[in-house]
Design an enzyme around this catalytic site. Structure first.
Site, PDB file in Angstrom:
ATOM      1  N   ALA A  65       0.861  -1.173   0.000  1.00 39.79           N
ATOM      2  CA  ALA A  65       0.000   0.000   0.000  1.00 39.79           C
ATOM      3  C   ALA A  65       0.900   1.227   0.000  1.00 39.79           C
ATOM      4  O   ALA A  65       2.054   1.161   0.432  1.00 39.79           O
ATOM      5  CB  ALA A  65      -0.890  -0.027   1.238  1.00 39.79           C
ATOM      6  N   GLY A 108       0.670  -4.942   0.928  1.00 35.56           N
ATOM      7  CA  GLY A 108      -0.539  -5.002   0.099  1.00 35.56           C
ATOM      8  C   GLY A 108      -0.286  -5.663  -1.253  1.00 35.56           C
ATOM      9  O   GLY A 108      -1.214  -6.204  -1.858  1.00 35.56           O
ATOM     10  N   GLU A 111      -0.593  -9.239  -0.549  1.00 35.64           N
ATOM     11  CA  GLU A 111      -2.016  -9.485  -0.272  1.00 35.64           C
ATOM     12  C   GLU A 111      -2.840  -9.474  -1.560  1.00 35.64           C
ATOM     13  O   GLU A 111      -3.760 -10.271  -1.727  1.00 35.64           O
ATOM     14  CB  GLU A 111      -2.522  -8.436   0.724  1.00 35.64           C
ATOM     15  CG  GLU A 111      -1.841  -8.599   2.077  1.00 35.64           C
ATOM     16  CD  GLU A 111      -2.152  -7.452   3.030  1.00 35.64           C
ATOM     17  OE1 GLU A 111      -1.705  -6.322   2.757  1.00 35.64           O
ATOM     18  OE2 GLU A 111      -2.840  -7.692   4.027  1.00 35.64           O
ATOM     19  N   GLU A 131       4.826  -5.011   7.094  1.00 36.50           N
ATOM     20  CA  GLU A 131       4.109  -3.907   7.744  1.00 36.50           C
ATOM     21  C   GLU A 131       4.573  -3.651   9.170  1.00 36.50           C
ATOM     22  O   GLU A 131       4.566  -2.512   9.640  1.00 36.50           O
ATOM     23  CB  GLU A 131       2.597  -4.186   7.767  1.00 36.50           C
ATOM     24  CG  GLU A 131       1.912  -4.122   6.417  1.00 36.50           C
ATOM     25  CD  GLU A 131       1.879  -5.449   5.673  1.00 36.50           C
ATOM     26  OE1 GLU A 131       2.665  -6.357   6.018  1.00 36.50           O
ATOM     27  OE2 GLU A 131       1.064  -5.567   4.753  1.00 36.50           O
TER      28      GLU A 131
HETATM   29  C1  HXC Z   1       5.066   4.375  -1.261  1.00 36.48           C
HETATM   30  C2  HXC Z   1       6.973   3.404  -2.079  1.00 36.48           C
HETATM   31  C3  HXC Z   1       6.606   2.168  -1.515  1.00 36.48           C
HETATM   32  C4  HXC Z   1       5.374   2.100  -0.806  1.00 36.48           C
HETATM   33  C5  HXC Z   1       8.485   1.911  -2.525  1.00 36.48           C
HETATM   34  N1  HXC Z   1       8.133   3.201  -2.687  1.00 36.48           N
HETATM   35  N2  HXC Z   1       7.578   1.270  -1.811  1.00 36.48           N
HETATM   36  N3  HXC Z   1       6.201   4.484  -1.946  1.00 36.48           N
HETATM   37  N4  HXC Z   1       4.644   3.236  -0.708  1.00 36.48           N
HETATM   38  N5  HXC Z   1       4.925   0.967  -0.280  1.00 36.48           N
HETATM   39  C6  HXC Z   1       8.883   4.249  -3.390  1.00 36.48           C
HETATM   40  C7  HXC Z   1      10.092   4.714  -2.624  1.00 36.48           C
HETATM   41  O1  HXC Z   1       9.723   5.658  -1.644  1.00 36.48           O
HETATM   42  C8  HXC Z   1      10.928   5.318  -3.713  1.00 36.48           C
HETATM   43  O2  HXC Z   1      10.418   6.595  -4.030  1.00 36.48           O
HETATM   44  C9  HXC Z   1      10.640   4.400  -4.908  1.00 36.48           C
HETATM   45  O3  HXC Z   1       9.397   3.734  -4.618  1.00 36.48           O
HETATM   46  C10 HXC Z   1      11.695   3.326  -5.102  1.00 36.48           C
HETATM   47  O4  HXC Z   1      11.885   2.632  -3.880  1.00 36.48           O
HETATM   48  P1  HXC Z   1      13.317   2.457  -3.171  1.00 36.48           P
HETATM   49  O5  HXC Z   1      13.048   2.203  -1.734  1.00 36.48           O
HETATM   50  O6  HXC Z   1      14.207   3.590  -3.520  1.00 36.48           O
HETATM   51  O7  HXC Z   1      13.831   1.141  -3.899  1.00 36.48           O
HETATM   52  P2  HXC Z   1      14.791  -0.006  -3.304  1.00 36.48           P
HETATM   53  O8  HXC Z   1      15.919   0.620  -2.549  1.00 36.48           O
HETATM   54  O9  HXC Z   1      15.105  -0.875  -4.465  1.00 36.48           O
HETATM   55  O10 HXC Z   1      13.904  -0.806  -2.252  1.00 36.48           O
HETATM   56  C11 HXC Z   1      12.802  -1.546  -2.671  1.00 36.48           C
HETATM   57  C12 HXC Z   1      11.919  -1.949  -1.452  1.00 36.48           C
HETATM   58  C13 HXC Z   1      11.578  -0.677  -0.622  1.00 36.48           C
HETATM   59  C14 HXC Z   1      12.665  -2.980  -0.596  1.00 36.48           C
HETATM   60  C15 HXC Z   1      10.660  -2.620  -2.017  1.00 36.48           C
HETATM   61  O11 HXC Z   1      11.048   0.298  -1.513  1.00 36.48           O
HETATM   62  C16 HXC Z   1      10.596  -0.926   0.463  1.00 36.48           C
HETATM   63  O12 HXC Z   1      10.910  -1.494   1.492  1.00 36.48           O
HETATM   64  N6  HXC Z   1       9.339  -0.469   0.250  1.00 36.48           N
HETATM   65  C17 HXC Z   1       8.300  -0.540   1.247  1.00 36.48           C
HETATM   66  C18 HXC Z   1       7.817  -1.940   1.390  1.00 36.48           C
HETATM   67  C19 HXC Z   1       6.724  -2.003   2.447  1.00 36.48           C
HETATM   68  O13 HXC Z   1       6.951  -1.705   3.607  1.00 36.48           O
HETATM   69  N7  HXC Z   1       5.519  -2.381   2.030  1.00 36.48           N
HETATM   70  C20 HXC Z   1       4.398  -2.479   2.899  1.00 36.48           C
HETATM   71  C21 HXC Z   1       3.637  -1.189   2.853  1.00 36.48           C
HETATM   72  S1  HXC Z   1       2.337  -1.128   4.046  1.00 36.48           S
HETATM   73  P3  HXC Z   1      11.395   7.869  -4.177  1.00 36.48           P
HETATM   74  O14 HXC Z   1      10.450   8.998  -4.378  1.00 36.48           O
HETATM   75  O15 HXC Z   1      12.198   7.917  -2.937  1.00 36.48           O
HETATM   76  O16 HXC Z   1      12.220   7.528  -5.402  1.00 36.48           O
HETATM   77  C22 HXC Z   1       1.155  -2.073   3.389  1.00 36.48           C
HETATM   78  C23 HXC Z   1      -0.031  -2.186   4.242  1.00 36.48           C
HETATM   79  C24 HXC Z   1      -1.100  -3.083   3.673  1.00 36.48           C
HETATM   80  O17 HXC Z   1       1.216  -2.578   2.323  1.00 36.48           O
HETATM   81  C25 HXC Z   1      -2.426  -2.831   4.177  1.00 36.48           C
HETATM   82  C26 HXC Z   1      -2.633  -2.513   5.600  1.00 36.48           C
HETATM   83  C27 HXC Z   1      -2.103  -1.209   6.096  1.00 36.48           C
END
Ligand code: HXC
Length: 257
Positions: A65, A108, A111, A131
């Site tokens: 998400a 997400g 999911e 998360e």
């Molecule tokens: C918003 C995101 C994002 C996310 C990545 N980006 N994931 N933006 N929401 N979930 C954005 C980054 O901010 C970045 O933007 C660009 O995408 C590239 O990501 P990087 O982090 O620079 O890439 P990398 O170093 O290759 O790392 C990849 C990654 C990392 C390991 C996937 O991006 C990451 O950990 N993302 C979050 C994963 C996460 O926690 N997902 C769960 C979300 S909560 P900029 O602008 O900086 O270039 C969720 C809740 C579900 O899903 C429902 C209940 C709440």
């Protein structure tokens, strides 16, 4: 309605939906969620579509998400808007949906893949529910579906530590049906979707409903449900055609009725 965060492409009886927010690794914001749900529910009312393929990019199916969109939300907003409830419409889609996952399928994104009926994974796929590292937990069904698909031990470990599973582990654990070299993923997904779409659509829908029932009920009730649906299939033209084609040693020509 024109879409901005997804691409759609109809190939014969298959609808290909590609998540397309590359700058955010296909993070699921409100607009992307609305568009995916709209695309699949629209296809579900189109008898010309027999299977849907949902895919992302080589780098990410979806990285979760959209954290930036959710960051400042209040409890009242999340509860009041019943955030994520719209996915119930995705789950209600009767047309089979196949997820073709390459790269990250996190939060997400994992999911969403689990809401599909079949997951095909590229050898680059990484699945996880990270998360907890953000101070939340899965909110689109992850704690429930992951536990059902891979069992308690792995689901609990992944949800509590945020550890990712690679494609091989995901296949061994039963999360994905097959692992495919990344450069062949889309071709293989489309081929599998074409096979599904070549079957009778009402029979495929009933079959999807019956398999999904296994996750909702007891064995006795599920077997009873299956038997009743099986009986109902004898009211379709496609059952007559499918069995006649076998007996006459020719391919079936399903009319989807
Ligand atoms: C918003 C995101 C994002 C996310 C990545 N980006 N994931 N933006 N929401 N979930 C954005 C980054 O901010 C970045 O933007 C660009 O995408 C590239 O990501 P990087 O982090 O620079 O890439 P990398 O170093 O290759 O790392 C990849 C990654 C990392 C390991 C996937 O991006 C990451 O950990 N993302 C979050 C994963 C996460 O926690 N997902 C769960 C979300 S909560 P900029 O602008 O900086 O270039 C969720 C809740 C579900 O899903 C429902 C209940 C709440």
């Amino acid at each position: 309605m024109g879409f901005e965060t997804i691409l759609t492409d109809t190939r014969g009886r298959v609808l290909l939906v590609t998540l397309n927010r590359p700058q955010a690794l296909n993070a699921i914001n409100r607009q992307l969620a609305t568009e995916v749900i709209e695309a699949v529910t629209r296809a579900d009312t189109d008898p010309g579509i027999g299977c849907i393929v949902l895919t992302g990019s080589p780098r990410a199916f979806a990285a979760g998400a959209d954290i930036k969109e959710m960051q400042a939300a209040t409890y009242a907003e999340m509860y009041g808007g019943d955030h994520f409830a719209a996915w119930d419409r995705f789950i209600a889609v009767r047309t089979p949906i196949l997820a073709a996952v390459a790269g990250y399928a996190l939060g997400g994104g994992c999911e969403l893949a689990m809401m599909c009926d079949v997951i095909l994974a590229a050898d680059t796929a990484m699945f996880g529910q990270p998360e907890i590292k953000l101070g939340v937990m899965p909110g689109m069904g992850g704690s429930q579906r992951l536990a059902r698909f891979v069992g308690k031990a792995k689901a609990m470990e992944m949800c509590l530590t945020g550890r990712m599973m690679d494609a091989g582990e995901a296949e061994r654990a039963g999360l994905v049906s097959r692992v495919i070299p990344a450069d062949q993923l889309l071709d293989e997904a489309l081929k599998t979707a074409e096979t599904i779409a070549s079957m009778s659509l009402p029979i495929a829908m009933m079959t999807k409903e019956a398999v999904n029932r296994a996750y909702e009920t007891t064995l006795t009730e599920g077997v009873r449900f299956e038997r009743r649906v099986f009986h109902a299939m004898f009211a379709t033209e496609d059952q007559k055609e499918g069995m006649a084609a076998f007996v006459e040693k020719r391919p079936p020509r399903f009319s989807h009725r």
